[in-house]
Design a protein around this motif. Structure first.
Motif, PDB file in Angstrom:
ATOM      1  N   ARG A   6       0.840  -1.184   0.000  1.00 21.74           N
ATOM      2  CA  ARG A   6       0.000   0.000   0.000  1.00 21.74           C
ATOM      3  C   ARG A   6       0.881   1.242   0.000  1.00 21.74           C
ATOM      4  O   ARG A   6       1.777   1.370   0.817  1.00 21.74           O
ATOM      5  CB  ARG A   6      -0.886   0.033   1.255  1.00 21.74           C
ATOM      6  CG  ARG A   6      -1.814  -1.156   1.354  1.00 21.74           C
ATOM      7  CD  ARG A   6      -2.629  -1.099   2.627  1.00 21.74           C
ATOM      8  NE  ARG A   6      -3.581  -2.191   2.677  1.00 21.74           N
ATOM      9  CZ  ARG A   6      -4.774  -2.175   2.091  1.00 21.74           C
ATOM     10  NH1 ARG A   6      -5.154  -1.104   1.445  1.00 21.74           N
ATOM     11  NH2 ARG A   6      -5.587  -3.206   2.167  1.00 21.74           N
TER      12      ARG A   6
ATOM     13  N   ALA B  97      -1.449   8.176  -1.720  1.00 21.64           N
ATOM     14  CA  ALA B  97      -2.549   7.863  -2.624  1.00 21.64           C
ATOM     15  C   ALA B  97      -2.136   7.031  -3.830  1.00 21.64           C
ATOM     16  O   ALA B  97      -2.871   6.953  -4.800  1.00 21.64           O
ATOM     17  CB  ALA B  97      -3.200   9.161  -3.093  1.00 21.64           C
TER      18      ALA B  97
ATOM     19  N   ASN C 197      -7.851   3.415  -7.534  1.00 21.95           N
ATOM     20  CA  ASN C 197      -9.117   4.090  -7.226  1.00 21.95           C
ATOM     21  C   ASN C 197     -10.091   3.230  -6.428  1.00 21.95           C
ATOM     22  O   ASN C 197     -11.311   3.408  -6.512  1.00 21.95           O
ATOM     23  CB  ASN C 197      -9.795   4.563  -8.528  1.00 21.95           C
ATOM     24  CG  ASN C 197      -8.906   5.457  -9.345  1.00 21.95           C
ATOM     25  OD1 ASN C 197      -8.269   6.367  -8.807  1.00 21.95           O
ATOM     26  ND2 ASN C 197      -8.817   5.191 -10.643  1.00 21.95           N
ATOM     27  N   THR C 198      -9.569   2.304  -5.650  1.00 21.71           N
ATOM     28  CA  THR C 198     -10.416   1.505  -4.773  1.00 21.71           C
ATOM     29  C   THR C 198      -9.553   0.891  -3.685  1.00 21.71           C
ATOM     30  O   THR C 198      -8.345   1.098  -3.646  1.00 21.71           O
ATOM     31  CB  THR C 198     -11.167   0.410  -5.560  1.00 21.71           C
ATOM     32  OG1 THR C 198     -12.130  -0.222  -4.703  1.00 21.71           O
ATOM     33  CG2 THR C 198     -10.214  -0.651  -6.094  1.00 21.71           C
ATOM     34  N   SER C 199     -10.177   0.133  -2.787  1.00 21.55           N
ATOM     35  CA  SER C 199      -9.468  -0.568  -1.719  1.00 21.55           C
ATOM     36  C   SER C 199      -9.531  -2.066  -1.970  1.00 21.55           C
ATOM     37  O   SER C 199     -10.415  -2.546  -2.691  1.00 21.55           O
ATOM     38  CB  SER C 199     -10.088  -0.242  -0.358  1.00 21.55           C
ATOM     39  OG  SER C 199     -10.020   1.136  -0.081  1.00 21.55           O
TER      40      SER C 199
ATOM     41  N   THR D 177     -16.252   7.633   0.619  1.00 15.83           N
ATOM     42  CA  THR D 177     -14.949   8.041   0.116  1.00 15.83           C
ATOM     43  C   THR D 177     -13.845   7.097   0.577  1.00 15.83           C
ATOM     44  O   THR D 177     -12.816   6.975  -0.060  1.00 15.83           O
ATOM     45  CB  THR D 177     -14.620   9.468   0.576  1.00 15.83           C
ATOM     46  OG1 THR D 177     -14.689   9.517   2.013  1.00 15.83           O
ATOM     47  CG2 THR D 177     -15.609  10.470   0.005  1.00 15.83           C
ATOM     48  N   SER D 178     -14.040   6.439   1.712  1.00 18.49           N
ATOM     49  CA  SER D 178     -13.049   5.513   2.244  1.00 18.49           C
ATOM     50  C   SER D 178     -13.776   4.429   3.023  1.00 18.49           C
ATOM     51  O   SER D 178     -14.697   4.721   3.784  1.00 18.49           O
ATOM     52  CB  SER D 178     -12.062   6.245   3.161  1.00 18.49           C
ATOM     53  OG  SER D 178     -11.118   5.361   3.709  1.00 18.49           O
TER      54      SER D 178
ATOM     55  N   ALA E 242     -13.168   0.611   5.211  1.00 18.62           N
ATOM     56  CA  ALA E 242     -12.362  -0.476   5.775  1.00 18.62           C
ATOM     57  C   ALA E 242     -13.317  -1.605   6.115  1.00 18.62           C
ATOM     58  O   ALA E 242     -14.429  -1.364   6.591  1.00 18.62           O
ATOM     59  CB  ALA E 242     -11.619  -0.012   7.020  1.00 18.62           C
TER      60      ALA E 242
ATOM     61  N   TYR F 119     -16.692   3.273   7.441  1.00 20.89           N
ATOM     62  CA  TYR F 119     -16.585   4.087   6.248  1.00 20.89           C
ATOM     63  C   TYR F 119     -16.712   5.565   6.564  1.00 20.89           C
ATOM     64  O   TYR F 119     -17.257   5.953   7.601  1.00 20.89           O
ATOM     65  CB  TYR F 119     -17.616   3.670   5.201  1.00 20.89           C
ATOM     66  CG  TYR F 119     -19.063   3.743   5.623  1.00 20.89           C
ATOM     67  CD1 TYR F 119     -19.878   4.820   5.259  1.00 20.89           C
ATOM     68  CD2 TYR F 119     -19.652   2.714   6.355  1.00 20.89           C
ATOM     69  CE1 TYR F 119     -21.221   4.880   5.616  1.00 20.89           C
ATOM     70  CE2 TYR F 119     -20.993   2.756   6.724  1.00 20.89           C
ATOM     71  CZ  TYR F 119     -21.770   3.841   6.350  1.00 20.89           C
ATOM     72  OH  TYR F 119     -23.094   3.900   6.706  1.00 20.89           O
TER      73      TYR F 119
ATOM     74  N   GLN G 227      -5.518  10.250   7.055  1.00 19.86           N
ATOM     75  CA  GLN G 227      -6.692   9.734   7.748  1.00 19.86           C
ATOM     76  C   GLN G 227      -6.516   8.246   8.046  1.00 19.86           C
ATOM     77  O   GLN G 227      -5.930   7.503   7.268  1.00 19.86           O
ATOM     78  CB  GLN G 227      -7.942   9.941   6.890  1.00 19.86           C
ATOM     79  CG  GLN G 227      -8.290  11.401   6.651  1.00 19.86           C
ATOM     80  CD  GLN G 227      -9.462  11.572   5.691  1.00 19.86           C
ATOM     81  OE1 GLN G 227      -9.933  10.601   5.106  1.00 19.86           O
ATOM     82  NE2 GLN G 227      -9.920  12.795   5.526  1.00 19.86           N
ATOM     83  N   THR G 228      -7.022   7.843   9.203  1.00 20.45           N
ATOM     84  CA  THR G 228      -6.916   6.448   9.631  1.00 20.45           C
ATOM     85  C   THR G 228      -8.296   5.853   9.791  1.00 20.45           C
ATOM     86  O   THR G 228      -9.191   6.465  10.381  1.00 20.45           O
ATOM     87  CB  THR G 228      -6.152   6.345  10.959  1.00 20.45           C
ATOM     88  OG1 THR G 228      -4.806   6.830  10.773  1.00 20.45           O
ATOM     89  CG2 THR G 228      -6.089   4.899  11.443  1.00 20.45           C
TER      90      THR G 228
END
Length: 330
Positions: free
Chosen positions: A4, A8, A30-32, A75-76, A78, A88, A128-129
Motif C-alpha cells: 500500500r 494515494a 481508485n479503490t481498496s 470516500t473511504s 475499511a 466508512y 486519515q486512519t
C-alpha cells in the motif's frame, strides 16, 4: 503481497516467492482491496450512490463474483474479509462523517473537519486512519492531525475507549492489541484489558512502521541524527526479545516486510540544492533493496520493466511504501 502506498498511490500486488526478483501480478487503482486466500482477493466496486459491491476475484482464472453488497457508498471504506464489520467515511457539508456497519446496521461514530494544514517535510503528515481490529471488536479512526485526535471506538456500542496523543498506530495481526508508534515518546501498546503499556526497550517509530507477517518484528524508518534529519535509517524491533537494531548503516527509508524474514526499503541520497526541486535533505534514488534479516545480507531488487514501485510514481520525492498484506490473509 499487497503493498500500500502511504499516501494515494495505487495498490501493487507482487509475487515475492523470490523477494529479490518479484513479479507484479496486479495494479489496483481508485479503490481498496484485501488479500483473501492464496489465489483470491477482494476489492470494492461502487454500484450506485447508496451501494458498494465487495468483489471476489481469482488471480488464476480471472473469474470474479459479488461476495456481498454493502448498503452504502463512501470516500473511504475499511472492512474485514469475513464481512462482519465495516467502517466508512462520508464527505458532507458539515465535514467527514465516520460510520460503523455491523449486524446489518449503520451508526454514526463521529464527524470531523479536514485539517487545513500541511507539512514541508520529507514524509509529510499522517493521513486519515480507518482500521478495524482483526477480531472485529474495535475501530481505530481519526483525521491523523487536527481534531478529534486518533482514537479507538468499541464496535458494539460505538463508545470511545481510548484516545491517542500521537500517530501513526496500527493493529497487531490478531486480536485487538494496538501498537502506538509514538511522537516524541517511545512506542507503546494499548489493549482494552490493560490500557497503554510501554514496549520494553522500544524507541520511537516515527515513520512507516509495519509488522512482519508472523507478528514477531516491527520495522520502521527514523533519523539517526535527530534534529538535523539528514541521515535516514531503517530499523527492526524484535517484539519477543525487546531489542532494536539498525538494519544497515546507510541512507535507507520506508522499510516494509515482503514476507517473513525479508524486507524491502528505498535507497536515499543527499539532495543537491542546485538540482533538487524539493526542500528536503535527501530523496529516493529509485533503487529498491531487499534484506534477509537473519543474515543481514542486502541485495538490489531486480524488477521487470515498468514494475519498480518507486519509478511508477512519476516523482521520486513522492515515492512511498506503506503497510502490506500477505497471502494467506490472516
Amino acid at each position: 503481497m499487497l503493498v500500500r502506498g502511504w499516501y494515494a498511490e495505487p495498490l501493487l500486488m507482487y509475487d515475492v516467492t523470490d523477494p529479490v526478483h518479484p513479479r507484479l501480478l496486479c495494479t489496483i487503482s481508485n479503490t481498496s482491496a484485501h488479500l483473501f486466500t492464496a489465489d483470491t482477493f477482494q476489492y470494492l466496486k461502487p454500484v450506485s450512490t447508496t451501494e458498494t459491491d465487495v468483489m471476489l476475484r481469482s488471480l488464476g482464472s480471472g473469474n470474479e463474483s459479488v461476495a456481498a453488497r454493502l448498503p452504502f457508498a463512501a470516500t473511504s471504506i475499511a472492512w474485514l474479509t469475513d464481512l462482519s464489520v465495516a467502517a466508512y467515511m462520508v464527505a458532507g457539508p458539515a465535514g467527514f462523517q465516520v460510520w460503523l456497519y455491523s449486524q446489518q446496521k449503520s451508526s454514526l461514530v463521529f464527524t470531523f473537519q479536514e485539517p487545513g494544514v500541511g507539512c514541508i517535510c520529507r514524509f509529510g503528515l499522517p493521513g486519515q486512519t480507518l482500521a478495524i481490529s482483526p477480531d472485529g471488536q474495535y475501530l481505530l479512526a481519526g483525521p491523523g492531525v487536527g481534531t478529534p485526535p486518533l482514537a479507538v471506538y468499541r464496535v458494539s456500542d460505538r463508545a470511545r475507549v481510548a484516545t491517542l496523543s500521537t500517530s501513526p498506530a496500527f493493529w497487531d495481526r490478531t486480536g485487538h492489541r494496538l501498537f502506538v508508534a509514538g511522537g516524541s515518546a517511545a512506542a507503546q501498546t494499548w489493549t482494552p484489558e490493560g490500557g497503554f503499556a510501554a514496549l520494553r526497550s522500544a524507541a520511537q517509530w516515527p515513520y512507516f512502521p509495519g509488522e512482519s507477517p508472523d507478528g514477531s518484528q516491527v520495522v520502521y524508518t527514523a533519523y539517526s541524527d535527530t534534529g538535523a534529519e539528514a541521515q535516514p535509517r531503517v530499523y527492526s524491533y524484535d517484539v519477543k526479545a525487546a531489542s532494536t537494531r539498525m538494519l544497515i548503516d546507510r541512507m535507507r527509508t520506508q522499510v516494509v516486510f515482503v514476507k517473513d524474514g525479508w524486507a524491502w526499503y528505498l535507497e536515499e541520497a543527499t539532495c543537491d540544492p542546485a538540482t533538487c526541486n524539493v526542500p528536503f535533505s535527501t530523496m529516493p534514488t529509485g533503487n529498491v533493496f531487499a534484506m534477509q534479516l537473519s543474515t543481514g545480507t542486502e541485495a538490489p531488487v531486480v524488477f521487470a520493466a515498468g514494475e519498480n514501485p518507486v519509478l511508477r510514481t512519476g516523482s521520486l520525492d513522492a515515492a512511498s511504501f506503506g503497510s502490506a498484506e500477505y497471502w494467506p490473509n490472516t
